[in-house]
Design an enzyme around this catalytic site. Structure first.
Site, PDB file in Angstrom:
ATOM      1  N   LYS A 212     -31.425  32.518  44.866  1.00 28.14           N
ATOM      2  CA  LYS A 212     -32.007  31.530  45.771  1.00 28.14           C
ATOM      3  C   LYS A 212     -31.247  31.538  47.091  1.00 28.14           C
ATOM      4  O   LYS A 212     -31.832  31.595  48.160  1.00 28.14           O
ATOM      5  CB  LYS A 212     -31.945  30.140  45.136  1.00 28.14           C
ATOM      6  CG  LYS A 212     -32.497  29.063  46.035  1.00 28.14           C
ATOM      7  CD  LYS A 212     -32.654  27.762  45.322  1.00 28.14           C
ATOM      8  CE  LYS A 212     -31.505  26.840  45.577  1.00 28.14           C
ATOM      9  NZ  LYS A 212     -31.786  25.473  45.124  1.00 28.14           N
ATOM     10  N   GLU A 218     -21.589  37.658  42.559  1.00 26.29           N
ATOM     11  CA  GLU A 218     -21.877  38.496  41.395  1.00 26.29           C
ATOM     12  C   GLU A 218     -23.181  39.271  41.589  1.00 26.29           C
ATOM     13  O   GLU A 218     -23.269  40.472  41.314  1.00 26.29           O
ATOM     14  CB  GLU A 218     -22.018  37.628  40.125  1.00 26.29           C
ATOM     15  CG  GLU A 218     -20.742  36.972  39.646  1.00 26.29           C
ATOM     16  CD  GLU A 218     -20.510  35.606  40.258  1.00 26.29           C
ATOM     17  OE1 GLU A 218     -21.001  35.330  41.373  1.00 26.29           O
ATOM     18  OE2 GLU A 218     -19.807  34.805  39.605  1.00 26.29           O
ATOM     19  N   GLY A 269     -31.455  25.986  40.937  1.00 30.27           N
ATOM     20  CA  GLY A 269     -31.450  27.241  40.179  1.00 30.27           C
ATOM     21  C   GLY A 269     -31.750  27.029  38.708  1.00 30.27           C
ATOM     22  O   GLY A 269     -32.571  27.732  38.109  1.00 30.27           O
ATOM     23  N   ARG A 270     -31.118  26.026  38.107  1.00 30.91           N
ATOM     24  CA  ARG A 270     -31.292  25.798  36.662  1.00 30.91           C
ATOM     25  C   ARG A 270     -32.673  25.235  36.320  1.00 30.91           C
ATOM     26  O   ARG A 270     -33.044  25.172  35.159  1.00 30.91           O
ATOM     27  CB  ARG A 270     -30.176  24.884  36.146  1.00 30.91           C
ATOM     28  CG  ARG A 270     -30.052  23.571  36.903  1.00 30.91           C
ATOM     29  CD  ARG A 270     -28.716  22.908  36.644  1.00 30.91           C
ATOM     30  NE  ARG A 270     -28.498  21.703  37.408  1.00 30.91           N
ATOM     31  CZ  ARG A 270     -27.983  21.669  38.636  1.00 30.91           C
ATOM     32  NH1 ARG A 270     -27.669  22.782  39.249  1.00 30.91           N
ATOM     33  NH2 ARG A 270     -27.786  20.517  39.258  1.00 30.91           N
ATOM     34  N   GLU A 356     -24.549  21.400  34.104  1.00 28.75           N
ATOM     35  CA  GLU A 356     -24.450  21.519  35.567  1.00 28.75           C
ATOM     36  C   GLU A 356     -25.157  20.331  36.229  1.00 28.75           C
ATOM     37  O   GLU A 356     -24.798  19.921  37.328  1.00 28.75           O
ATOM     38  CB  GLU A 356     -25.058  22.852  36.050  1.00 28.75           C
ATOM     39  CG  GLU A 356     -24.623  23.220  37.461  1.00 28.75           C
ATOM     40  CD  GLU A 356     -24.921  24.669  37.839  1.00 28.75           C
ATOM     41  OE1 GLU A 356     -24.053  25.541  37.689  1.00 28.75           O
ATOM     42  OE2 GLU A 356     -26.053  24.935  38.281  1.00 28.75           O
ATOM     43  N   HIS A 387     -23.393  29.131   9.120  1.00 29.53           N
ATOM     44  CA  HIS A 387     -22.292  29.941   8.584  1.00 29.53           C
ATOM     45  C   HIS A 387     -21.185  30.094   9.612  1.00 29.53           C
ATOM     46  O   HIS A 387     -20.348  30.990   9.504  1.00 29.53           O
ATOM     47  CB  HIS A 387     -22.831  31.310   8.149  1.00 29.53           C
ATOM     48  CG  HIS A 387     -23.880  31.176   7.089  1.00 29.53           C
ATOM     49  ND1 HIS A 387     -23.578  31.129   5.748  1.00 29.53           N
ATOM     50  CD2 HIS A 387     -25.225  31.002   7.169  1.00 29.53           C
ATOM     51  CE1 HIS A 387     -24.704  30.971   5.046  1.00 29.53           C
ATOM     52  NE2 HIS A 387     -25.707  30.883   5.900  1.00 29.53           N
ATOM     53  N   LYS A 502     -14.957  29.282  43.131  1.00 28.45           N
ATOM     54  CA  LYS A 502     -15.465  30.385  43.974  1.00 28.45           C
ATOM     55  C   LYS A 502     -14.544  30.589  45.177  1.00 28.45           C
ATOM     56  O   LYS A 502     -14.224  31.721  45.554  1.00 28.45           O
ATOM     57  CB  LYS A 502     -16.876  30.067  44.486  1.00 28.45           C
ATOM     58  CG  LYS A 502     -17.957  30.076  43.418  1.00 28.45           C
ATOM     59  CD  LYS A 502     -19.318  29.846  44.082  1.00 28.45           C
ATOM     60  CE  LYS A 502     -20.406  29.572  43.065  1.00 28.45           C
ATOM     61  NZ  LYS A 502     -21.686  29.214  43.655  1.00 28.45           N
TER      62      LYS A 502
HETATM   63  O1  F6P Z   1     -29.669  31.900  42.715  1.00 29.08           O
HETATM   64  P1  F6P Z   1     -28.309  31.880  43.338  1.00 29.08           P
HETATM   65  O2  F6P Z   1     -28.310  31.251  44.699  1.00 29.08           O
HETATM   66  O3  F6P Z   1     -27.724  33.273  43.379  1.00 29.08           O
HETATM   67  O4  F6P Z   1     -27.360  30.963  42.452  1.00 29.08           O
HETATM   68  C1  F6P Z   1     -27.020  31.273  41.133  1.00 29.08           C
HETATM   69  C2  F6P Z   1     -26.376  30.119  40.418  1.00 29.08           C
HETATM   70  O5  F6P Z   1     -25.169  29.755  41.047  1.00 29.08           O
HETATM   71  C3  F6P Z   1     -24.991  28.338  41.001  1.00 29.08           C
HETATM   72  O6  F6P Z   1     -25.110  27.862  42.299  1.00 29.08           O
HETATM   73  C4  F6P Z   1     -23.660  27.947  40.428  1.00 29.08           C
HETATM   74  O7  F6P Z   1     -22.627  28.748  40.890  1.00 29.08           O
HETATM   75  C5  F6P Z   1     -26.085  27.847  40.108  1.00 29.08           C
HETATM   76  O8  F6P Z   1     -26.442  26.537  40.337  1.00 29.08           O
HETATM   77  C6  F6P Z   1     -27.167  28.841  40.363  1.00 29.08           C
HETATM   78  O9  F6P Z   1     -28.100  28.811  39.341  1.00 29.08           O
END
Ligand code: F6P
Length: 526
Positions: A212, A218, A269-270, A356, A387, A502
């Protein structure tokens, strides 16, 4: 106008703290227990139902919860949210994920467009693109069909879509809806990307870069990792990659992608599985019709959440029982236990969705609050969990409320009868047994073998995990979490708590460290 007040200022909450605790070992035994299981059930969307017979509630508790729902104006707040009020106060944003699956109230205009139309239009663009890929009208440079879709994203840009894909993979195979295999790269651990790349034929793979913000370390690192692999294979990366992002992100205008699809800042995002974030990979994997069914299930649940009658609003009921357990009974965790292998990553998605959203210590105005908020969420599919960690759940010193999920039928319809019962029957027998074991316990003179019981649970039951049922299941939890945030008067839609780590990681990478951070960096050879 809604009134945003802290939970401990509400009369109904204070009344709730004074109600006598329900003893499940008593109420769940004998005929009374049978009556509770038959009666204490609420229809959900897509034919699911929410059964709360084994929760520590009775008429008196439910009456207090209904009054709390009214006094906290939960449905009015939901109405304000979907009609476009700035409910995400921390980031000063609207909260519109429900509009990705239906029109619930007024038209919402933002950024100069009708938001429902914007989301529906992106869905239609994705459907057209996916159909062209499936028909071989969009191909690789050699004119061959893409066979695999690989999503690159993390957090909400991975967990929900991945959990939904896994939930429907077998259903799609059984129902001739399986179009493309999907894989997911999320972790910045290079072994994640390398393992996925080693398992696919890159020449026939379409990569979906999902971010987003377009700035997540990452995801951008993994994008470079994949581009490098494509280059080494002699392929043009821009012919193998599409982007899903917000129109304001750095990725939006890039020519590096075959196509770009959008969501916006009003979808956390979530909460983005029903937006383009889930739409692209799920439409490519299973076809746009399956994704549309998934949205229809979610929309049914969103409509139910408008009901002011607590016993006709399963998400609000679940939310309030959760608040009672967290704040009055003092339980610190909730575990999610799907008795369905297809839901293997659903608990992981709920971990982000819930923790979150509701892991907050200040109210929506930034003032400290004096009560507990979101519980710790964890889970695993049953019967595997039995288990693993159920020992603690049955006999440990903490009481952990349990959320079971079960289906009468399996997805693939392949089963065998062994010793008088099928595997599906064995699976379902275990859910029923666990609920009663947790609630009623079993007295034994040997303290080591004694089960105190009084461990509350609820179960969501359905016939089969279909796209529609999955949509309803997802929206149920999204709406439950939203209602809990309203009761706690917190902002469930920002996530400032992820920032500090971060920032420090960037310092480590720039070698700008001192003290403990420096020594940890040295320890890890950075
Ligand atoms: O879609 P993006 O902007 O890469 O964000 C990924 C994720 O990183 C976060 O901002 C948390 O670090 C989440 O809320 C989000 O889902």
């Amino acid at each position: 106008m809604v009134n945003w007040s802290n939970m401990d200022t509400l009369g109904a909450y204070n009344a709730l703290t004074k109600v006598a605790k329900v003893d499940l070992t008593e109420v769940m035994s004998g005929e009374n227990g049978a009556k509770r299981v038959k009666e204490m059930t609420v229809p959900m969307g897509a034919g699911l139902s929410y059964n709360y017979a084994s929760k520590q509630v009775n008429e008196e508790v439910l009456d207090c919860l209904a009054k709390l729902a009214d006094e906290a104006q939960l449905v009015d707040k939901y109405e304000a949210l979907y009609n476009g009020e700035v409910v995400n106060t921390g980031e000063k944003r609207l909260v519109l994920h429900q509009l990705t699956r239906g029109q619930l109230g007024n038209d919402v205009m933002a950024d100069g467009v009708n938001k429902r139309e914007f989301y529906a239009n992106e869905q239609a663009r994705i459907a057209e693109f996916a159909n062209k890929v499936h028909a071989g009208e969009i191909t690789n440079a050699a004119g061959e069909k893409f066979t695999t879709v690989v999503q690159i994203g993390i957090g909400g840009s991975d967990l929900g879509p991945r959990a939904m894909y896994l939930a429907l993979e077998n259903w799609a195979k059984k129902n001739n809806a399986f179009k493309m295999e999907a894989k997911f790269i999320s972790n910045v651990d290079p072994d994640d990307a390398a393992a996925v790349l080693n398992s696919i034929d890159v020449a026939h793979s379409l990569f979906v870069l999902v971010s987003k913000s377009g700035t997540t370390l990452e995801t951008l690192t993994n994008e470079s990792f994949v581009k490098d692999a494509l280059k080494k294979a002699g392929l043009d990366a821009s012919k193998h990659m599409i982007a899903v992002t917000s129109q304001t992100s750095p990725l939006a205008k890039s020519s590096d992608y075959l196509a770009a699809f959008f969501m916006d800042d009003y979808i956390g995002g979530r909460f983005s599985s029903t937006s383009s974030v889930g739409g692209a990979v799920l439409s490519l994997a299973f076809g746009p019709e399956v994704f549309a069914d998934f949205l229809a299930g979610a929309a049914e649940e969103d409509v139910l959440a408008k009901n002011k009658d607590l016993l006709k609003n399963p998400a609000m009921l679940d939310a309030l029982i959760g608040v009672y357990e967290r704040n009055v009974l003092g339980y610190p965790c909730t575990t999610v236990l799907p008795y369905s292998q297809a839901l293997s990553r659903f608990p992981a998605h709920l971990q982000q969705l819930d923790m979150e959203s509701n892991g907050k210590s200040v109210n929506r105005f930034g003032e400290a609050i004096n009560y507990k908020t979101g519980p710790v969420i964890f889970g695993e599919p049953g019967t595997n969990g039995q288990h693993s960690f159920y020992q603690l759940l049955h006999q440990g010193t903490d009481i952990v409320p349990l959320q079971f999920i079960g289906f009468r039928n399996n997805q693939l319809e392949t089963d065998v009868d062994i010793q008088g019962s099928t595997s599906q029957q064995k699976l379902c027998a275990n859910v029923a047994a666990q609920i009663v074991a947790f609630a009623c316990g079993k007295k034994d003179d040997n303290a080591n073998k004694n089960f105190a019981g009084n461990r509350p649970s609820s179960i969501i039951v359905g016939d089969k995990l279909t796209p529609k049922a999955l949509g309803a299941l997802l929206a149920h939890f999204e709406n439950k979490i939203m209602f809990q945030g309203f009761v706690w008067n917190i902002n469930s839609f920002d996530q400032e708590g992820v920032q500090l780590g971060k920032v420090l990681a960037k310092k480590v990478l720039a070698h700008e460290t001192e003290g403990a951070l420096k020594v940890y960096s040295d320890l890890l050879n950075i």
